[in-house]
Design a protein around this motif. Structure first.
Motif, PDB file in Angstrom:
ATOM      1  N   THR A 165     -73.848   3.555  33.987  1.00 48.61           N
ATOM      2  CA  THR A 165     -72.621   3.287  34.634  1.00 48.61           C
ATOM      3  C   THR A 165     -71.566   4.499  34.426  1.00 48.61           C
ATOM      4  N   PHE A 166     -71.037   4.686  35.393  1.00 43.51           N
ATOM      5  CA  PHE A 166     -69.796   5.904  34.974  1.00 43.51           C
ATOM      6  C   PHE A 166     -68.588   5.634  35.370  1.00 43.51           C
ATOM      7  N   VAL A 167     -67.731   6.140  34.772  1.00 39.02           N
ATOM      8  CA  VAL A 167     -66.217   6.255  34.899  1.00 39.02           C
ATOM      9  C   VAL A 167     -65.706   7.553  35.085  1.00 39.02           C
ATOM     10  N   PHE A 168     -65.155   7.660  36.335  1.00 42.98           N
ATOM     11  CA  PHE A 168     -64.349   8.960  36.608  1.00 42.98           C
ATOM     12  C   PHE A 168     -62.853   8.602  36.667  1.00 42.98           C
ATOM     13  N   ASP A 169     -62.326   9.104  35.333  1.00 39.91           N
ATOM     14  CA  ASP A 169     -60.821   8.738  35.055  1.00 39.91           C
ATOM     15  C   ASP A 169     -60.960   7.205  35.275  1.00 39.91           C
ATOM     16  N   ASP A 170     -60.148   6.517  36.380  1.00 34.00           N
ATOM     17  CA  ASP A 170     -60.128   5.265  36.377  1.00 34.00           C
ATOM     18  C   ASP A 170     -61.008   4.597  37.459  1.00 34.00           C
ATOM     19  N   GLN A 171     -62.048   5.357  38.079  1.00 33.08           N
ATOM     20  CA  GLN A 171     -63.059   4.970  39.031  1.00 33.08           C
ATOM     21  C   GLN A 171     -64.251   4.644  38.480  1.00 33.08           C
ATOM     22  N   MET A 172     -64.704   3.432  38.447  1.00 33.91           N
ATOM     23  CA  MET A 172     -65.989   2.927  37.837  1.00 33.91           C
ATOM     24  C   MET A 172     -67.212   3.143  38.876  1.00 33.91           C
ATOM     25  N   VAL A 173     -68.419   3.752  38.742  1.00 35.75           N
ATOM     26  CA  VAL A 173     -69.255   3.697  39.651  1.00 35.75           C
ATOM     27  C   VAL A 173     -70.697   3.147  38.920  1.00 35.75           C
ATOM     28  N   ARG A 174     -70.999   2.073  39.274  1.00 32.98           N
ATOM     29  CA  ARG A 174     -72.177   1.528  38.873  1.00 32.98           C
ATOM     30  C   ARG A 174     -73.628   1.953  39.432  1.00 32.98           C
ATOM     31  N   GLY A 175     -74.258   2.519  38.600  1.00 29.51           N
ATOM     32  CA  GLY A 175     -75.674   2.715  39.201  1.00 29.51           C
ATOM     33  C   GLY A 175     -75.789   4.313  39.399  1.00 29.51           C
ATOM     34  N   PHE A 176     -77.012   4.719  39.778  1.00 33.85           N
ATOM     35  CA  PHE A 176     -77.404   5.986  40.106  1.00 33.85           C
ATOM     36  C   PHE A 176     -76.219   6.920  41.033  1.00 33.85           C
ATOM     37  N   VAL A 177     -75.719   8.006  40.901  1.00 34.69           N
ATOM     38  CA  VAL A 177     -74.877   8.664  42.032  1.00 34.69           C
ATOM     39  C   VAL A 177     -75.428  10.044  42.057  1.00 34.69           C
ATOM     40  N   PRO A 178     -75.891  10.373  43.330  1.00 34.49           N
ATOM     41  CA  PRO A 178     -76.517  11.974  43.477  1.00 34.49           C
ATOM     42  C   PRO A 178     -75.227  12.820  43.064  1.00 34.49           C
ATOM     43  N   LEU A 179     -75.513  14.198  42.855  1.00 35.20           N
ATOM     44  CA  LEU A 179     -74.493  15.139  42.558  1.00 35.20           C
ATOM     45  C   LEU A 179     -73.483  15.200  43.800  1.00 35.20           C
ATOM     46  N   ALA A 180     -73.997  15.495  45.007  1.00 35.57           N
ATOM     47  CA  ALA A 180     -72.899  15.479  45.927  1.00 35.57           C
ATOM     48  C   ALA A 180     -72.081  14.501  46.288  1.00 35.57           C
ATOM     49  N   GLU A 181     -72.384  13.095  45.845  1.00 39.54           N
ATOM     50  CA  GLU A 181     -71.246  12.146  45.891  1.00 39.54           C
ATOM     51  C   GLU A 181     -70.182  12.055  44.707  1.00 39.54           C
ATOM     52  N   MET A 182     -71.009  12.432  43.613  1.00 35.53           N
ATOM     53  CA  MET A 182     -70.027  12.829  42.491  1.00 35.53           C
ATOM     54  C   MET A 182     -68.893  13.823  42.566  1.00 35.53           C
ATOM     55  N   GLU A 183     -69.431  14.797  43.351  1.00 36.98           N
ATOM     56  CA  GLU A 183     -68.327  16.193  43.783  1.00 36.98           C
ATOM     57  C   GLU A 183     -67.526  15.578  44.629  1.00 36.98           C
ATOM     58  N   GLU A 184     -67.739  14.655  45.426  1.00 34.05           N
ATOM     59  CA  GLU A 184     -67.017  14.027  46.706  1.00 34.05           C
ATOM     60  C   GLU A 184     -65.972  13.108  46.058  1.00 34.05           C
ATOM     61  N   LEU A 185     -66.305  12.385  45.004  1.00 30.50           N
ATOM     62  CA  LEU A 185     -65.439  11.584  44.295  1.00 30.50           C
ATOM     63  C   LEU A 185     -64.570  12.335  43.578  1.00 30.50           C
ATOM     64  N   LEU A 186     -64.807  13.624  42.927  1.00 27.21           N
ATOM     65  CA  LEU A 186     -63.730  14.270  42.045  1.00 27.21           C
ATOM     66  C   LEU A 186     -63.012  14.994  43.049  1.00 27.21           C
ATOM     67  N   ALA A 187     -63.387  15.503  44.149  1.00 29.91           N
ATOM     68  CA  ALA A 187     -62.413  15.991  44.933  1.00 29.91           C
ATOM     69  C   ALA A 187     -61.276  15.065  45.528  1.00 29.91           C
ATOM     70  N   GLU A 188     -61.797  13.678  45.746  1.00 28.73           N
ATOM     71  CA  GLU A 188     -60.832  12.596  46.061  1.00 28.73           C
ATOM     72  C   GLU A 188     -59.678  12.362  45.047  1.00 28.73           C
ATOM     73  N   LEU A 189     -60.475  12.455  43.879  1.00 28.20           N
ATOM     74  CA  LEU A 189     -59.297  12.185  42.698  1.00 28.20           C
ATOM     75  C   LEU A 189     -58.341  13.231  42.524  1.00 28.20           C
ATOM     76  N   ARG A 190     -58.710  14.617  42.629  1.00 25.89           N
ATOM     77  CA  ARG A 190     -57.962  15.750  42.714  1.00 25.89           C
ATOM     78  C   ARG A 190     -56.912  15.746  43.862  1.00 25.89           C
ATOM     79  N   SER A 191     -57.242  15.232  44.605  1.00 19.62           N
ATOM     80  CA  SER A 191     -56.318  15.014  45.916  1.00 19.62           C
ATOM     81  C   SER A 191     -55.038  14.262  45.849  1.00 19.62           C
ATOM     82  N   GLU A 192     -55.363  13.434  44.870  1.00 19.41           N
ATOM     83  CA  GLU A 192     -54.329  12.032  44.956  1.00 19.41           C
ATOM     84  C   GLU A 192     -53.051  12.694  44.395  1.00 19.41           C
TER      85      GLU A 192
END
Length: 247
Positions: free
Chosen positions: A220-247
């Protein structure tokens, strides 16, 4: 749809205040209304699938909102507990926390993905939470890793962590000793600390935090305040980080 059915259904779905009062109907009217609904659904079964899709989307949104609230509530325990390994950039703009188990197949699958993420993004602060939930071998491995950190420091801990994430055999006191010897560690000192109350306290705190966050599986991952349960491919992690940084 028959016009006499379309309007009541539309009103009922649009607003609870406009819903039909079935109790005010006679038995005959209620039976007729229910029959018309049944006929419509049988003739248009895709409506049921659409309703299920909408329901699932609402449930997912509610879960995401609840996860965000929990991550914000327990942010200090997640990001600055004082005992978890912190890698990557300690001053990074986004903290990624991983709850993991050395016996978890999906954690092993996620390992090269998260390593690639941290290696490619110089602004990631990466926190590892030892969360052994898959039996005694998992607990044994976590105790060895934490004891290594206590005895030899963060760099040695990360070496052990990396090796255990790629390890495919049974985990035992003997295999852990061989692993430590291969890495040039003082395995006798590490083994002596595995049952230390500090190790037990760290595992207990991680388990309690996971329960508070309603985490029952790994990874289980927590990206700042976004929790992601289960395996996440690299591309999806990068996409989530981009979204967090754009907020």
């Amino acid at each position: 749809m028959k016009l006499r059915l379309a309007l009541p259904l539309t009103l009922a779905l649009a607003s609870p205040l406009a819903a039909l009062d079935l109790d005010a109907m006679s038995d005959e009217e209620r039976a007729q209304f229910q029959a018309e609904i049944r006929t419509y659904l049988l003739e248009n079964p895709e409506v049921i699938a659409e309703a299920i899709t909408v329901l699932r989307a609402r449930e997912e949104l509610a879960q995401q909102q609840n996860d965000t609230l929990m991550a914000q509530t327990f942010a200090n325990d997640l990001f600055n507990d004082g005992h978890s390994f912190v890698g990557g950039n300690p001053d990074g703009d986004i903290t990624v926390v991983e709850f993991m188990d050395y016996r978890c197949g999906f954690c092993k699958r996620a390992f090269p993905e998260i390593e690639a993420l941290v290696a490619s993004d110089a602004n990631i602060r990466y926190v590892i939470k030892e969360f052994p939930i898959l039996g005694e071998q998992s607990v044994l491995a976590s105790r060895f890793a934490i004891a290594t950190q206590l005895v030899a420091g963060d760099a040695a801990y990360k070496d052990v962590h990396n090796t255990l994430m790629e390890f495919r055999g049974d985990i035992s006191a003997q295999s852990l000793t061989r692993l430590g010897d291969t890495l040039g560690l003082d395995t006798a000192a590490i083994s002596a600390r595995m049952d230390d109350p500090i190790v037990t306290e760290i595992l207990s705190k991680n388990r309690a935090l996971a329960q508070q966050l309603q985490i029952s599986g790994t990874p289980t991952f927590v990206f700042d305040d976004q929790m992601v349960r289960g395996f996440v491919p690299l591309a999806e992690m990068e996409e989530l980080l981009a979204e967090l940084r754009s907020e």
